[in-house]
Design a protein around this motif. Structure first.
Motif, PDB file in Angstrom:
ATOM      1  N   HIS A  34       0.816  -1.211   0.000  1.00 44.97           N
ATOM      2  CA  HIS A  34       0.000   0.000   0.000  1.00 44.97           C
ATOM      3  C   HIS A  34       0.858   1.274   0.000  1.00 44.97           C
ATOM      4  O   HIS A  34       0.934   1.988   0.995  1.00 44.97           O
ATOM      5  N   GLU A 112      -5.241   1.530  -5.361  1.00 47.97           N
ATOM      6  CA  GLU A 112      -6.304   1.155  -4.466  1.00 47.97           C
ATOM      7  C   GLU A 112      -7.637   1.593  -5.084  1.00 47.97           C
ATOM      8  O   GLU A 112      -7.825   2.786  -5.352  1.00 47.97           O
ATOM      9  N   GLU A 114     -11.250   2.740  -4.930  1.00 49.42           N
ATOM     10  CA  GLU A 114     -11.970   3.446  -3.857  1.00 49.42           C
ATOM     11  C   GLU A 114     -12.836   4.542  -4.457  1.00 49.42           C
ATOM     12  O   GLU A 114     -12.887   4.700  -5.665  1.00 49.42           O
ATOM     13  N   HIS A 142     -10.021  -0.429  -1.180  1.00 49.89           N
ATOM     14  CA  HIS A 142     -10.244   0.250   0.092  1.00 49.89           C
ATOM     15  C   HIS A 142     -11.448  -0.411   0.762  1.00 49.89           C
ATOM     16  O   HIS A 142     -12.445  -0.689   0.108  1.00 49.89           O
ATOM     17  N   ALA A 182      -7.889  -3.185   1.952  1.00 54.10           N
ATOM     18  CA  ALA A 182      -7.087  -2.272   2.758  1.00 54.10           C
ATOM     19  C   ALA A 182      -7.815  -1.971   4.063  1.00 54.10           C
ATOM     20  O   ALA A 182      -9.049  -1.979   4.116  1.00 54.10           O
ATOM     21  N   HIS A 183      -7.060  -1.739   5.099  1.00 56.03           N
ATOM     22  CA  HIS A 183      -7.565  -1.260   6.405  1.00 56.03           C
ATOM     23  C   HIS A 183      -8.418  -2.292   7.157  1.00 56.03           C
ATOM     24  O   HIS A 183      -9.077  -1.952   8.129  1.00 56.03           O
ATOM     25  N   ASP A 252       0.424   2.724   3.643  1.00 56.44           N
ATOM     26  CA  ASP A 252      -0.502   3.822   3.324  1.00 56.44           C
ATOM     27  C   ASP A 252      -0.116   5.129   4.016  1.00 56.44           C
ATOM     28  O   ASP A 252      -0.982   5.865   4.490  1.00 56.44           O
TER      29      ASP A 252
HETATM   30 ZN   LIG Z   1      -7.787   3.282   1.625  1.00 55.33          ZN
END
Ligand SMILES: [Zn+2]
Length: 295
Positions: A34, A112, A114, A142, A182-183, A252
């Motif tokens: 990321h 990413e 998103e 994302h 992600a996340h 990120d």
């Molecule tokens: Zn993100």
């Protein structure tokens, strides 16, 4: 005679040392899922290469379509350090053509993804997923709460379109895509983990605010990634029995923050007793294998 013998021994010793050093380098490699390409920073690629040398890092470089050529060239020159990923807008009318062009330029995946106008599983996005599936790509989505770019103007952006649960359907319909969320679905960690448990082609990174938010209670992740050493017949890289193997490293941040995120991951490993071989897979082993990175 004994002099010649010791020269031979010494050179064998030296070659063993350099083999060991090479093996150590592979083992300590960090693959960062990321890293956003920052086109506003003129020295960005040079700074990335310096960081890469210093901490043995390979960056999956999330590249806006407009910057595709400069990153494709850099990745060709530095294949151990830069893996090109295309950051496309799923709602752009010509997105499928963009994806084909990225493939022809040697890109290895997308992300990413998103700021979508519809939920990730909207059929209008399938032409992109079909191509990614055909290419066997890694795609970074994302997931979870998303930032607000403008506070005083209307914005057509919503976290609810990027929930981790949508990744399950994408992973099942398009089984040759490696889906990375992600996340970790922040704050829907439980959904994220359960989807990763049942889908061998789903992983999550823990970039973003989660490791900061959970700083004082990292051991809670053992409740979320709960199935270590229990046999659920779910497929994992190298049959790793730790549930944490469904995580990959992602920072990120800007380049100056990457090492801080490495330390946050290490704090998580310590708090949750993540076994050493699993730590290596999370920090780079899994992605290095999936992407077939050169040693
Ligand atoms: Zn993100």
């Amino acid at each position: 005679m004994s002099g010649a013998r010791s020269v031979v021994d010494l050179s064998a010793f030296a070659s063993k040392l350099s083999n060991d050093a090479a093996a150590d380098k592979v083992a300590s490699r960090i693959v960062d899922m990321h890293v956003h390409f920052d086109e506003k920073k003129p020295g960005f690629l040079d700074d990335l290469l310096k960081l890469s040398d210093r901490i043995n890092l390979t960056a999956c470089l999330l590249t806006p379509f407009a910057n595709r050529r400069v990153v494709a060239d850099a990745a060709k020159q530095h294949p151990k350090q830069i893996v090109p990923f295309g950051f496309v807008d799923l709602d752009a009318p010509d997105v499928a053509r963009q994806v084909e062009e990225l493939h022809s330029l040697g890109f290895r995946g997308l992300g990413e993804l998103e700021f979508v106008k519809k939920p990730y599983i909207d059929p209008s996005y399938f032409p992109v997923y079909e191509r990614a599936n055909e290419y066997g790509w890694v795609v970074l989505f994302h997931t979870g709460i998303v930032l607000r770019q403008k506070f005083d103007e209307p914005e057509d952006v919503a976290s609810g379109r990027m929930r981790p649960i949508y990744l399950e359907e994408i992973a099942r319909r398009f089984p040759k895509i490696t889906v990375v969320g992600a996340h970790c679905g922040n704050p829907e960690y439980e959904w994220a983990a359960e989807i990763a448990r049942w889908n061998p082609n789903v992983f999550f990174d823990l970039s973003g605010s989660t490791l900061t938010k959970m700083h004082g209670r990292l051991a809670e992740f053992q409740r979320i990634f709960w199935w270590s050493a229990l046999d659920w017949s779910s497929k994992t890289p190298d049959n790793d029995p730790s549930a944490f193997v469904k995580l990959v490293f992602g920072s990120d941040t800007d380049l100056s923050g990457v090492e801080g995120v490495v330390n946050q991951y290490r704090a998580l490993f310590a708090a949750c007793d993540v076994p050493e071989p699993t730590r290596k897979r999370i920090m780079g082993g899994t992605l290095a294998k999936l992407l077939g990175l050169p040693d």
